[in-house]
Design a protein around this motif. Structure first.
Motif, short mmCIF file in Angstrom:
data_model
loop_
_atom_site.label_atom_id
_atom_site.label_comp_id
_atom_site.label_asym_id
_atom_site.label_seq_id
_atom_site.Cartn_x
_atom_site.Cartn_y
_atom_site.Cartn_z
N ASP A 90 -6.01 -4.85 13.67
CA ASP A 90 -5.76 -5.60 12.43
C ASP A 90 -6.98 -5.53 11.50
O ASP A 90 -6.84 -5.36 10.29
N ARG A 111 -1.92 2.41 8.50
CA ARG A 111 -1.19 2.74 9.74
C ARG A 111 -1.85 3.91 10.47
O ARG A 111 -1.96 3.89 11.70
N THR A 125 -7.13 -10.73 4.82
CA THR A 125 -8.11 -11.78 5.12
C THR A 125 -8.44 -11.81 6.62
O THR A 125 -9.52 -11.43 7.02
N GLU A 126 -7.49 -12.26 7.43
CA GLU A 126 -7.68 -12.45 8.88
C GLU A 126 -6.66 -11.64 9.65
O GLU A 126 -5.60 -11.33 9.13
N GLY A 165 -1.66 -4.09 -0.31
CA GLY A 165 -1.41 -3.80 1.12
C GLY A 165 -2.09 -2.53 1.59
O GLY A 165 -2.82 -1.86 0.85
N GLY A 166 -1.84 -2.20 2.86
CA GLY A 166 -2.55 -1.09 3.51
C GLY A 166 -1.83 0.25 3.42
O GLY A 166 -2.47 1.30 3.30
N GLY A 167 -0.50 0.21 3.55
CA GLY A 167 0.27 1.45 3.48
C GLY A 167 -0.06 2.45 4.58
O GLY A 167 -0.57 2.08 5.64
N THR A 181 -0.39 -8.53 4.47
CA THR A 181 -0.79 -8.95 3.12
C THR A 181 0.33 -9.75 2.43
O THR A 181 0.07 -10.42 1.44
N GLY A 218 -0.10 -3.09 11.90
CA GLY A 218 0.43 -1.94 11.16
C GLY A 218 1.93 -1.81 11.21
O GLY A 218 2.48 -0.88 10.65
N HIS A 277 -1.60 -11.21 10.66
CA HIS A 277 -0.52 -11.29 9.67
C HIS A 277 -0.67 -10.13 8.69
O HIS A 277 -1.61 -9.34 8.83
N GLY A 335 0.84 -1.20 0.00
CA GLY A 335 0.00 0.00 0.00
C GLY A 335 0.87 1.24 0.00
O GLY A 335 0.50 2.28 -0.57
N SER A 336 2.05 1.12 0.61
CA SER A 336 2.95 2.28 0.66
C SER A 336 3.50 2.61 -0.72
O SER A 336 3.92 3.75 -0.97
P1 UTP Z 1 -0.29 -4.68 5.20
O1 UTP Z 1 -0.07 -6.09 5.12
O2 UTP Z 1 -0.46 -3.97 3.96
O3 UTP Z 1 0.86 -4.10 6.11
O4 UTP Z 1 -1.62 -4.45 6.05
P2 UTP Z 1 1.81 -2.87 5.83
O5 UTP Z 1 3.01 -3.14 6.66
O6 UTP Z 1 1.05 -1.60 6.01
O7 UTP Z 1 2.26 -3.05 4.32
P3 UTP Z 1 2.48 -2.02 3.12
O8 UTP Z 1 2.86 -0.67 3.67
O9 UTP Z 1 1.17 -2.02 2.40
O10 UTP Z 1 3.56 -2.67 2.34
C1 UTP Z 1 -1.89 -3.36 6.87
C2 UTP Z 1 -2.31 -3.88 8.22
O11 UTP Z 1 -3.56 -4.59 8.14
C3 UTP Z 1 -3.56 -5.71 9.01
C4 UTP Z 1 -2.24 -5.67 9.77
O12 UTP Z 1 -2.43 -4.93 10.96
C5 UTP Z 1 -1.34 -4.91 8.81
O13 UTP Z 1 -0.26 -4.30 9.47
N1 UTP Z 1 -3.75 -6.97 8.22
C6 UTP Z 1 -3.57 -6.99 6.88
C7 UTP Z 1 -4.19 -8.12 8.86
O14 UTP Z 1 -4.33 -8.16 10.09
N2 UTP Z 1 -4.44 -9.25 8.13
C8 UTP Z 1 -4.30 -9.29 6.78
O15 UTP Z 1 -4.58 -10.34 6.15
C9 UTP Z 1 -3.82 -8.12 6.15
#
Ligand code: UTP
Length: 224
Positions: A65, A48, A113-114, A42-44, A119, A178, A117, A9-10
């Motif tokens: 999460d 966070r 998903t859950e 991802g979340g980016g 993405t 995050g 963990h 996501g970042s």
């Molecule tokens: P990410 O996996 O995208 O983490 O999910 P990130 O470290 O922000 O990755 P980048 O920046 O996209 O590369 C964001 C948050 O969503 C939750 C976690 O808290 C994760 O840190 N998450 C995501 C889950 O709990 N389960 C999942 O299947 C995915």
């Protein structure tokens, strides 16, 4: 090949505009001519930020999460909109749905998903579930370093690493919502148990994802 592409996501939301989504959509369309593509987004920063807000409310890590997961699904939806009708018009919430949607012949895009963990793990489990040939993880560094390249000038990049060595390197990382680093322990466990060929590349340039299919780039994770 059947390929799972994980896009941080970042990477997609670095500038908070449509350009990276559109650049990735273009590359994904090209790859889809010769391969079967699944995408995990991802979340980016927005994930966070939102996690920070709810953590301050004192909610559990699992709920933090869950908020992160919802943001990954919004990001997945944005990429899906950029891909227009080449992508399946719904975001799968689990692996069975992802496989089901792939039967349409369209590109499937999902987020998390859950809880518990990142993405990265989703992309590796998805690869295991759909029996993919390759995972390409588009992240914000050139590959796996022995230490943080932003903090240490003498950081060395590995062109190849085993899951065991990788686990050793990331085992000092924090595991709070995050805060997962570029690859989490669940992902490494899946790579190891099913010997999933995984390449980590710098996704700031979407062309690197294309290169990862045909030439050595970034860091390759394989069992010895
Ligand atoms: P990410 O996996 O995208 O983490 O999910 P990130 O470290 O922000 O990755 P980048 O920046 O996209 O590369 C964001 C948050 O969503 C939750 C976690 O808290 C994760 O840190 N998450 C995501 C889950 O709990 N389960 C999942 O299947 C995915």
């Amino acid at each position: 090949m059947r390929i799972v592409i994980a896009i941080g996501g970042s990477i997609l939301l670095k500038e908070y505009d449509s350009k990276k989504f559109e650049a990735y959509a273009e590359i994904i369309k090209q790859l889809n001519d010769d391969h079967e593509i699944f995408i995990v987004v991802g979340g980016g920063r927005p994930a966070r930020d939102y996690i920070g807000v709810v953590r301050d409310m004192g909610v559990s890590e699992s709920i933090c999460d869950e908020i992160g997961i919802q943001v990954t699904r919004v990001n997945a939806r944005l990429l899906q909109l950029a891909l227009k009708n080449e992508s399946y018009p719904a975001i799968p919430e689990n692996f069975q749905e992802a496989l089901e949607y792939a039967c349409s012949g369209k590109i499937v895009i999902m987020g998390g998903t859950e809880p518990a963990h990142s993405t990265d793990a989703v992309s590796c489990i998805l690869a295991e579930y759909v029996d993919a040939d390759l995972v390409i993880n588009a992240t914000s560094v050139d590959g796996l370093y022995d230490k943080d390249p932003n903090k240490f000038d003498d950081a060395k990049m590995f062109s190849q690493v085993t899951p065991d060595k990788l686990l050793e390197i990331v085992s000092t990382n924090d595991n709070k919502a995050g805060t997962y680093e570029f690859i989490d322990k669940t992902a490494i466990g899946i790579i190891k148990r099913s010997n999933i060929k995984t390449v980590i590349v710098n996704g700031n340039n979407p062309e690197n994802v294309k290169k990862a299919i045909t030439e050595p780039i970034g860091t390759l994770i394989v069992n010895e």
